[in-house]
Enzyme design. Sequence first.
Site, PDB file in Angstrom:
ATOM      1  N   CYS A 112     -19.112  21.607 -45.961  1.00  0.00           N
ATOM      2  CA  CYS A 112     -19.867  22.242 -44.884  1.00  0.00           C
ATOM      3  C   CYS A 112     -20.932  21.321 -44.327  1.00  0.00           C
ATOM      4  O   CYS A 112     -21.391  21.496 -43.222  1.00  0.00           O
ATOM      5  CB  CYS A 112     -20.527  23.507 -45.382  1.00  0.00           C
ATOM      6  N   ASN A 135     -23.080   5.282 -54.006  1.00  0.00           N
ATOM      7  CA  ASN A 135     -24.185   5.975 -53.352  1.00  0.00           C
ATOM      8  C   ASN A 135     -24.240   7.467 -53.660  1.00  0.00           C
ATOM      9  O   ASN A 135     -25.282   8.089 -53.568  1.00  0.00           O
ATOM     10  CB  ASN A 135     -24.114   5.761 -51.845  1.00  0.00           C
ATOM     11  N   ALA A 150     -32.289  -2.697 -45.534  1.00  0.00           N
ATOM     12  CA  ALA A 150     -33.747  -2.626 -45.693  1.00  0.00           C
ATOM     13  C   ALA A 150     -34.224  -1.201 -45.977  1.00  0.00           C
ATOM     14  O   ALA A 150     -35.087  -0.985 -46.814  1.00  0.00           O
ATOM     15  CB  ALA A 150     -34.436  -3.158 -44.441  1.00  0.00           C
ATOM     16  N   HIS A 151     -33.617  -0.229 -45.314  1.00  0.00           N
ATOM     17  CA  HIS A 151     -34.203   1.122 -45.394  1.00  0.00           C
ATOM     18  C   HIS A 151     -33.922   1.840 -46.706  1.00  0.00           C
ATOM     19  O   HIS A 151     -34.448   2.924 -46.947  1.00  0.00           O
ATOM     20  CB  HIS A 151     -33.793   1.980 -44.193  1.00  0.00           C
ATOM     21  N   THR A 156     -24.056  -1.222 -42.521  1.00  0.00           N
ATOM     22  CA  THR A 156     -22.738  -0.903 -41.985  1.00  0.00           C
ATOM     23  C   THR A 156     -22.193  -2.096 -41.210  1.00  0.00           C
ATOM     24  O   THR A 156     -21.042  -2.498 -41.382  1.00  0.00           O
ATOM     25  CB  THR A 156     -22.814   0.334 -41.056  1.00  0.00           C
TER      26      THR A 156
END
Lengths: 390, 173
Positions: free
Chosen positions: A332, A154, A209-210, A73
């Site tokens: 939701c 994504n 990285a994650h 981000t």
Amino acid sequence: MPKQIYLDYAATTPTDPEVLKTMMPYFKKEFGNPSSLHRFGQIALVAIDEARRKVAKFLNCQEDEIVFTGSATEANNLAIFGVTKALKKKGIKPHIITSKIEHHAVLHPFEESEKQGIEVSFIAPNKEGIIKLESVKKAIKENTVFVSLMYANNEIGTIQPIEEIGQFLAKINKERKQRIYFHTDAVQAINYLDCNIKELGVDLLTLSAHKIYGPKGVGALFIKKGTPIKPIIYGGGHEFGLRSGTENVAGIVGLGKAIELGEKYKNDIERIKKLRDKIIEKVLKIPNTRLNGLKEKRLPNNVNISISGVEGESLMIALDQQGIAVSTGSACSSRELKPSHVLLAIGLSPKEAHGSLRITLGRFTTEEEVDYFLKVLPNVVKRLREISPF
Amino acid sequence: MNKRQFTLYSKKVLEHFRHPKNYGKMEKPNGVGKVGNIVCGDVMYLYIKVSKKRNGKEYIKDIKFQTYGCLAAIASSSILTELVKGKTLEEAIKIDRSQIVKKLGGLPPIKMHCSVLASDALLEAIYDYLNKHKKPIPKFLNERHKQIEKEKKEIKKRYKKWTKLEEKLKEKE
């Protein structure tokens, strides 16, 4: 019943044990600050440089073209705000382009730029979730300076024609008075697609990285030499002055190792793809279901379906109660109670978007897990449809 | 795709979601309440069968629900049917969302509207029963009915863009 089945790899991945092992020393013995000139600091600095070398090798760029950040981000924010800021200082009135199906980490900085008076265009994808070169061409204006398009989506996993767009931009840049800089958010692509920046023709590229079996809290931005860019965080002048703040040494080391490991696991992609196709085939046998996004140009690990008559969050929790973790584009499940902007952008009705489910596979997904999911899903859908008025 | 609020669901909510009570369509109900909007992701149908007790008082003999929505919506519907079944109309009208929330062991703040939806569905079902059978409608119920109708219109307006999109797609089909 298998204990816990994780089918949400696009959200995050577990840190690979090998990655974790490489990181450990930098929490304890080698805890030094890379900015320190003593031995402790120099050991940490060497470790960061080693990681930088690995990332650069993977992207086929130079080491000093990699800036480590605190997240993807942040890398996206640096790319968008950093480049426009640098160009504004040159006295240019910039127009910037992105798509409607970007991650919020690109979409919201663009919206913020618009609020700050920058001219912005949001390109629509086609019904299959692909951004066509033609629509990029149409959006380009005389004062266009920046285009940001994700490499792979994504939510629906669709792969965007980055190379084609990159080549086109390179071609028109030769004749343009105002050069267009090209950024891609490649967060979801790293493990599955070719990320050679020379072939992609990008000036900036974001990675995390994650999402690739590394730790959370580390991202990186590739910035091609000569790209005008200003920092958005000020301080001690770390990372070539572009990202101040003491480096997350262990995390960066983990990112380097994760990138390196990804190469080792290249052969695993075919296996994952087969599992994905098995899921798509079986799930679409449930009546009133549809696959969201093109099947062919799609990440090997992504399935996104809409199941009518069933609301996504309910479906997700019902699966969770059976030990299966997936995700949904339902309103939701979002903070704003709005259904997924990606699904709406590809023309789904809110109803279809509410009933969407994303299943993403990874390195540790087994066929047994997939089979269990395929056994459980139809029953859960049946049960929820019995409760539903539709 | 944020999951933060899920951890906040109470045991009772999860239990009612897993094993909802009184769900499905009712044959020949004498009152139906339909609330919510598919565009927002929550729709609730509530069916009631009203009968007379020996003492002449009208009561809810049977109740069923059909809900499309998140688990808070399903759990709220389910617990409502438990709360209401066997109650006289007088008693049932007094059941409000705070009782639903309390019985559920709480709801995450972002999901409070689901309990409102459930209590509205009940009031609408009772209104429908009284209206259809030309019985006097209490002032409060009349007002709430008008309010619900108004809100339905407002939601439609607010999500006009989406509804239009949906209609367009329906036309294609």
